[in-house]
Scaffold this motif. Structure first.
Motif, PDB file in Angstrom:
ATOM      1  N   LEU A   1      30.848  10.703  44.869  1.00 48.77           N
ATOM      2  CA  LEU A   1      31.275   9.499  45.572  1.00 48.77           C
ATOM      3  C   LEU A   1      30.382   8.315  45.204  1.00 48.77           C
ATOM      4  CD1 LEU A   1      32.263  10.433  49.258  1.00 48.77           C
ATOM      5  CD2 LEU A   1      33.723   9.481  47.482  1.00 48.77           C
ATOM      6  N   ALA A   2      29.078   8.567  45.146  1.00 49.74           N
ATOM      7  CA  ALA A   2      28.129   7.498  44.838  1.00 49.74           C
ATOM      8  C   ALA A   2      28.375   6.938  43.431  1.00 49.74           C
ATOM      9  CB  ALA A   2      26.702   8.012  44.971  1.00 49.74           C
ATOM     10  N   ARG A   3      28.685   7.827  42.482  1.00 48.29           N
ATOM     11  CA  ARG A   3      28.921   7.370  41.109  1.00 48.29           C
ATOM     12  C   ARG A   3      30.185   6.516  41.010  1.00 48.29           C
ATOM     13  NH1 ARG A   3      26.996  12.646  39.917  1.00 48.29           N
ATOM     14  NH2 ARG A   3      29.146  13.445  39.885  1.00 48.29           N
TER      15      ARG A   3
ATOM     16  N   TRP B   1      38.295   3.101  47.470  1.00 50.30           N
ATOM     17  CA  TRP B   1      37.154   3.870  46.951  1.00 50.30           C
ATOM     18  C   TRP B   1      37.350   5.367  47.177  1.00 50.30           C
ATOM     19  CZ3 TRP B   1      32.470   4.870  50.420  1.00 50.30           C
ATOM     20  CH2 TRP B   1      31.520   5.656  49.745  1.00 50.30           C
ATOM     21  N   LEU B   2      37.702   5.762  48.400  1.00 52.32           N
ATOM     22  CA  LEU B   2      37.783   7.184  48.732  1.00 52.32           C
ATOM     23  C   LEU B   2      38.977   7.873  48.096  1.00 52.32           C
ATOM     24  CD1 LEU B   2      36.780   6.978  52.513  1.00 52.32           C
ATOM     25  CD2 LEU B   2      35.351   7.659  50.575  1.00 52.32           C
ATOM     26  N   SER B   3      39.963   7.110  47.697  1.00 47.63           N
ATOM     27  CA  SER B   3      41.134   7.732  47.071  1.00 47.63           C
ATOM     28  C   SER B   3      40.845   8.209  45.652  1.00 47.63           C
ATOM     29  CB  SER B   3      42.293   6.727  47.039  1.00 47.63           C
ATOM     30  OG  SER B   3      41.967   5.608  46.214  1.00 47.63           O
ATOM     31  N   GLN B   4      39.691   7.814  45.093  1.00 52.06           N
ATOM     32  CA  GLN B   4      39.363   8.174  43.714  1.00 52.06           C
ATOM     33  C   GLN B   4      38.881   9.610  43.573  1.00 52.06           C
ATOM     34  OE1 GLN B   4      36.739   5.318  41.820  1.00 52.06           O
ATOM     35  NE2 GLN B   4      37.474   3.658  43.147  1.00 52.06           N
ATOM     36  N   LEU B   5      38.429  10.212  44.706  1.00 53.28           N
ATOM     37  CA  LEU B   5      37.837  11.550  44.603  1.00 53.28           C
ATOM     38  C   LEU B   5      38.365  12.409  45.748  1.00 53.28           C
ATOM     39  CD1 LEU B   5      35.757  12.743  42.603  1.00 53.28           C
ATOM     40  CD2 LEU B   5      33.990  12.324  44.316  1.00 53.28           C
ATOM     41  N   LYS B   6      39.025  13.503  45.430  1.00 57.43           N
ATOM     42  CA  LYS B   6      39.590  14.373  46.461  1.00 57.43           C
ATOM     43  C   LYS B   6      38.516  15.327  46.970  1.00 57.43           C
ATOM     44  CE  LYS B   6      43.330  17.672  47.355  1.00 57.43           C
ATOM     45  NZ  LYS B   6      43.676  17.033  48.628  1.00 57.43           N
ATOM     46  N   ALA B   7      38.372  15.380  48.284  1.00 46.22           N
ATOM     47  CA  ALA B   7      37.340  16.224  48.890  1.00 46.22           C
ATOM     48  C   ALA B   7      37.760  17.688  48.855  1.00 46.22           C
ATOM     49  CB  ALA B   7      37.087  15.793  50.331  1.00 46.22           C
TER      50      ALA B   7
ATOM     51  N   ILE C   1      31.233   4.392  43.348  1.00 46.30           N
ATOM     52  CA  ILE C   1      31.181   3.201  44.191  1.00 46.30           C
ATOM     53  C   ILE C   1      31.568   1.968  43.379  1.00 46.30           C
ATOM     54  CG2 ILE C   1      29.645   1.617  45.437  1.00 46.30           C
ATOM     55  CD1 ILE C   1      28.108   4.017  46.465  1.00 46.30           C
ATOM     56  N   PRO C   2      32.607   1.252  43.801  1.00 47.00           N
ATOM     57  CA  PRO C   2      33.011   0.058  43.040  1.00 47.00           C
ATOM     58  C   PRO C   2      32.136  -1.141  43.395  1.00 47.00           C
ATOM     59  CG  PRO C   2      34.502   0.435  44.883  1.00 47.00           C
ATOM     60  CD  PRO C   2      33.514   1.566  44.912  1.00 47.00           C
ATOM     61  N   GLN C   3      32.196  -2.146  42.563  1.00 49.02           N
ATOM     62  CA  GLN C   3      31.467  -3.385  42.807  1.00 49.02           C
ATOM     63  C   GLN C   3      32.407  -4.393  43.461  1.00 49.02           C
ATOM     64  OE1 GLN C   3      28.094  -3.737  42.191  1.00 49.02           O
ATOM     65  NE2 GLN C   3      28.287  -1.536  41.772  1.00 49.02           N
ATOM     66  N   PHE C   4      31.894  -5.033  44.513  1.00 49.02           N
ATOM     67  CA  PHE C   4      32.697  -6.016  45.228  1.00 49.02           C
ATOM     68  C   PHE C   4      31.914  -7.306  45.370  1.00 49.02           C
ATOM     69  CE2 PHE C   4      34.253  -1.931  46.787  1.00 49.02           C
ATOM     70  CZ  PHE C   4      35.629  -2.099  46.689  1.00 49.02           C
ATOM     71  N   ASP C   5      32.633  -8.403  45.383  1.00 44.60           N
ATOM     72  CA  ASP C   5      32.031  -9.699  45.666  1.00 44.60           C
ATOM     73  C   ASP C   5      32.076  -9.905  47.175  1.00 44.60           C
ATOM     74  OD1 ASP C   5      30.932 -12.181  45.472  1.00 44.60           O
ATOM     75  OD2 ASP C   5      32.802 -13.189  44.935  1.00 44.60           O
ATOM     76  N   GLY C   6      30.919  -9.971  47.810  1.00 47.09           N
ATOM     77  CA  GLY C   6      30.865 -10.144  49.267  1.00 47.09           C
ATOM     78  C   GLY C   6      30.811  -8.850  50.028  1.00 47.09           C
ATOM     79  N   ALA C   7      30.605  -7.732  49.347  1.00 41.29           N
ATOM     80  CA  ALA C   7      30.510  -6.438  50.029  1.00 41.29           C
ATOM     81  C   ALA C   7      29.651  -5.493  49.205  1.00 41.29           C
ATOM     82  CB  ALA C   7      31.897  -5.830  50.249  1.00 41.29           C
ATOM     83  N   GLN C   8      29.054  -4.517  49.895  1.00 41.89           N
ATOM     84  CA  GLN C   8      28.286  -3.494  49.198  1.00 41.89           C
ATOM     85  C   GLN C   8      28.387  -2.174  49.968  1.00 41.89           C
ATOM     86  OE1 GLN C   8      23.978  -3.990  49.299  1.00 41.89           O
ATOM     87  NE2 GLN C   8      24.098  -5.302  51.113  1.00 41.89           N
ATOM     88  N   ILE C   9      28.172  -1.090  49.235  1.00 38.85           N
ATOM     89  CA  ILE C   9      28.208   0.242  49.839  1.00 38.85           C
ATOM     90  C   ILE C   9      26.840   0.876  49.650  1.00 38.85           C
ATOM     91  CG2 ILE C   9      29.306   2.503  49.838  1.00 38.85           C
ATOM     92  CD1 ILE C   9      31.818   1.202  48.708  1.00 38.85           C
ATOM     93  N   LEU C  10      26.210   1.255  50.749  1.00 40.83           N
ATOM     94  CA  LEU C  10      24.890   1.883  50.724  1.00 40.83           C
ATOM     95  C   LEU C  10      25.031   3.379  50.960  1.00 40.83           C
ATOM     96  CD1 LEU C  10      22.995  -0.713  52.985  1.00 40.83           C
ATOM     97  CD2 LEU C  10      23.274  -0.747  50.501  1.00 40.83           C
ATOM     98  N   GLY C  11      24.152   4.169  50.303  1.00 41.10           N
ATOM     99  CA  GLY C  11      24.163   5.604  50.521  1.00 41.10           C
ATOM    100  C   GLY C  11      24.405   6.354  49.218  1.00 41.10           C
ATOM    101  N   PRO C  12      24.445   7.694  49.333  1.00 38.97           N
ATOM    102  CA  PRO C  12      24.433   8.466  50.583  1.00 38.97           C
ATOM    103  C   PRO C  12      23.009   8.678  51.109  1.00 38.97           C
ATOM    104  CG  PRO C  12      24.601   9.952  48.731  1.00 38.97           C
ATOM    105  CD  PRO C  12      24.612   8.559  48.154  1.00 38.97           C
ATOM    106  N   ALA C  13      22.936   8.868  52.435  1.00 37.38           N
ATOM    107  CA  ALA C  13      21.672   9.191  53.080  1.00 37.38           C
ATOM    108  C   ALA C  13      21.948  10.234  54.152  1.00 37.38           C
ATOM    109  CB  ALA C  13      21.054   7.939  53.703  1.00 37.38           C
ATOM    110  N   PRO C  14      20.986  11.122  54.427  1.00 40.63           N
ATOM    111  CA  PRO C  14      21.184  12.063  55.530  1.00 40.63           C
ATOM    112  C   PRO C  14      21.401  11.306  56.833  1.00 40.63           C
ATOM    113  CG  PRO C  14      19.276  12.675  54.197  1.00 40.63           C
ATOM    114  CD  PRO C  14      19.688  11.307  53.747  1.00 40.63           C
TER     115      PRO C  14
END
Length: 741
Positions: free
Chosen positions: A671-673, A719-725, A675-688
């Motif tokens: 999921l971390a790999r 973002w989440l639709s790119q990788l099936k859990a 993560i898309p790039q957005f203008d005005g947004a960011q995604i942090l993690g993963p963290a426990p």
């Protein structure tokens, strides 16, 4: 040429995104039965038959007929109105939840959807309503009185349901029938709640209350949407003000909904409603019996429950004509649901009110920062009640610096009450008044460790320490419910009598209070002891009757209770909850302590509040001392705005959990790999997650942070639709997270 069989869309109560297509059912004449959107049906799904609702839109005519199944049956319950169907769609889209999961909250009582057949039912008889009957009621046994209370508050009971609801045997019901106090009749159940008196005379309102009440009444009569914040200090009479609005809704022939943070703990509110309107409202919460739950759902749907008071789930009921929504104590965190569909009932209530075309009132003495920002931006309007009702003054707030006034050690162990607080309690008790000690921590001690090897007793299923509950000689996890007996020896080193409690819980404060004030009548009020509405009412009655003069409690005591002789509130650990990285820590602490302080001095007796703190210069402590709520909100708003945090930015938490830590971390790395790039947004993690292990599942968190103008839902969805859990891994999105555990 044969006509093609007609088909329709049905949204089934399964965690699925969109409706399925079904064939319309056939009648006895061989023709298909026409169905309208909103009708409740039973449909085959695999090998099961499940409830569903005929949904808006046309079915896909390109789907081969052989792939379609026929609707099994049509329920006789009223169709779900277009307003509720659109609300279900909106909530699903906003929370990124399957539409079927949201619909399931509206159809939460499958038994209520079953067709009703003629049965022998019971109601209050005419004899019971006569003067002679009223005199006879005073001589009833307690068991018979319980039955009378049930049929007085609602009608249409079978003998079995009536006995079950009253908690008595069926012979008690038969005895009352012989006595002529209740009567039977035979028909299909038509359950109803007696209409409240719509022209009852309430207490005399102050000029401020009258102005606010008149404003709300005019909005109800106008039958249009608006959001009003009823902002009044503790004890200002907000409830009586919105009671006037409820009365107006009843005169308009519309239903009213009151959401309370914890309905099971609100016995005083229910008593006030009965005194004002002559009857009890319909209640909706988890403590209802299955029979009453089924009957209440149908009464709400058919418009025969004029006023509903409930917990957050009451928002999803199928009201026939909702004319007013009240969210009392709108700042309370318990309005946020954090399992299944993650939603905040306060915010969703605003959306539902808009769909119903009715006003919504958000009432609080400590409105949420988000609410006040909406007031300042003009989205919400505000009505202010600046003073306490009846001329009572606000309590004096004093800070006790624990760095200098350190609690003295007791013979039994550490003490937790400073000399200043002990002295204030003694003075209060000697004056014949009541005192309360507040600590928002259940049990006896939050941690138990071995003094030989240092081992700490931890939950085997969660990243949490086990809490000792000395009354039951048990250790308990307050996150998953795991419980175990307190061991005689250390599980790690085997040392005997080496396990010691660390830190105080309310049970430990009760122990100290009884030791220091042996003449006091000490009582404990916590969610562990207030296990039902009846237990809560019994405790509240004891306090009101002054059978208790020293109360020890957790946050349940801050829920709007009015105790006229309670003049002193002592907060044992005012710093608790202030730290830990939660963005709302300061706000929650201020709200809780302000509400607790508001229990003191609500009548003619002056109130006093003592806050024990190790950080008296903290802005929360200083603004509490000064009684300056607006200054606190200003400081908090500046802090949040600098970090682009809500309500000045948007957040969405993505919680990923699974039973295998290695598999979980591998998936999160993927999921971390991505993560898309957005203008005005960011995604942090993963963290426990702070609770990295919960109920046996390992947990990791991502955090989507965006500007206020950018919705995080679209970012999360793409973002989440790119990788099936994998099947064993669960991914949950919490839009606008309230808790960060």
């Amino acid at each position: 040429m044969n006509k093609q069989p007609l088909r329709c869309r049905v949204q089934v109560v399964l965690p699925i995104e969109k409706p399925y297509d079904y064939l319309l059912p056939y009648g006895t004449d061989g023709a298909q039965i026409a169905l309208e959107p909103g009708q409740v049906v039973m449909v085959p799904v695999g090998r099961r038959v499940l409830p569903g609702v005929v949904w808006d839109g046309d079915a896909d005519e390109n789907v081969p007929l052989k792939k379609l199944k026929e609707i099994v049956s049509v329920s006789e319950v009223p169709p779900l109105r277009e307003e509720l169907r659109k609300f279900v769609e909106w909530v699903a889209n906003y929370t990124l939840s399957p539409q079927g999961s949201v619909l399931k909250m509206a159809l939460s009582v499958p038994q209520a959807l079953e067709d009703q057949v003629g049965q022998k039912l019971y109601r209050l008889s005419g004899d019971a309503l006569s003067k002679e009957g009223e005199r006879e009621k005073t001589r009833l046994t307690s068991a018979r009185q319980k039955v009378i209370d049930v049929v007085t508050n609602s009608g249409g009971w079978t003998s079995a349901d009536l006995a079950r609801e009253a908690g008595v045997s069926s012979s008690v019901v038969k005895g009352l029938e012989k006595l002529g106090m209740i009567e039977s009749y035979f028909e299909a159940p038509d359950f109803f709640f007696p209409a409240p008196v719509s022209d009852a005379v309430g207490p005399e309102l102050s000029p401020d209350q009258k102005a606010a009440a008149d404003d709300l009444v005019s909005r109800v009569q106008g039958r249009s949407f608006s959001t009003v914040v009823l902002d009044g200090v503790t004890g200002s009479g907000k409830t009586e003000v919105y009671f006037e609005a409820i009365e107006a809704a009843l005169r308009e022939g519309r239903q009213a909904l009151v959401l309370l943070p914890e309905i099971a703990l609100s016995s005083q509110w229910l008593d006030r409603f009965k005194q004002r309107f002559g009857v009890a409202p319909a209640e909706w919460h988890s403590d209802l019996t299955p029979a009453l739950r089924r009957k209440t759902w149908r009464a709400v749907a058919s418009g025969k429950a004029p006023v509903v008071v409930g917990a957050r789930s009451a928002l999803m009921l199928p009201y026939s004509d909702l004319g007013l929504i009240i969210v009392d104590e709108e700042h309370e965190g318990s309005f946020k649901q954090e399992d299944g569909v993650y939603y905040h009932a306060r915010d969703m209530a605003v959306v539902r009110a808009k769909g119903c075309g009715c006003p919504i009132v958000l009432a609080s003495a400590t409105p949420a920062l988000e609410t006040m920002v909406n007031v300042q931006s003009g989205r919400y309007e505000r009505l202010i009640l600046p003073g306490r009702h009846g001329g009572a003054g606000m309590p004096d707030v004093e800070l006790i610096d624990l760095r200098f006034d350190k609690p003295e050690r007791l013979q039994s162990g550490p003490g937790w009450l400073s000399q200043a607080l002990r002295g204030a309690i003694r003075q209060t008790l000697e004056a014949g008044e009541q005192a309360m000690l507040f600590l928002n921590r259940r049990g006896y001690a939050p941690l138990t460790l071995c003094r030989t090897c240092g081992h700490r007793l931890q939950c085997p299923h969660c990243t949490a320490w086990l809490v000792e509950h000395r009354r039951f000689r048990r250790l308990q996890c307050h996150h998953c419910g795991f419980s175990a007996a307190l061991p005689e020896t250390c599980p790690s080193c085997g040392a005997e009598d080496s396990l010691v409690p660390c830190g105080p819980g309310v049970e430990r404060i009760v122990e100290e209070a009884k030791l220091l004030f042996p003449e006091a009548n000490v009582a404990l009020m916590a969610s562990d002891t207030m296990t039902s509405p009846a237990a809560t009412k019994e405790m509240v009655d004891r306090i009101q009757n002054r059978e208790v003069n020293l109360l020890v409690g957790t946050q349940v005591v801050a829920k709007g209770y009015h105790f006229p002789y309670l003049t002193l509130v002592g907060v044992v650990d005012a710093d608790l909850g202030l730290f830990g990285g939660d963005l709302r820590a300061a706000e929650r602490t201020f709200q809780l302590l302000h509400q607790v302080a508001g229990r003191a001095g609500r009548a003619e007796h002056k109130g006093r509040v003592l806050l024990q703190t190790s950080d008296p210069k903290h802005p929360v402590m200083q603004t509490l001392k000064e009684g300056d709520r607006d200054k606190f909100l200003e400081i908090e708003a500046e802090t949040r705005a600098r970090g682009n945090l809500p309500p000045f930015g948007r957040l969405a938490a993505v919680i990923v959990s699974g039973p295998d830590e290695s598999e979980l971390d591998n998936f999160c790395a993927g999921l971390a790999r991505s993560i898309p790039q957005f203008d005005g947004a960011q995604i942090l993690g993963p963290a426990p997650a702070p609770l990295a292990l919960l109920r046996g599942k390992f947990r990791r968190r991502f955090l989507i942070m965006s500007k206020k103008t950018i919705a995080p839902q679209g970012i999360a969805r793409n973002w989440l639709s790119q990788l099936k859990a994998p099947s064993r891994i669960k991914v949950v999105v919490d839009v606008d997270p309230y808790s960060f555990l």
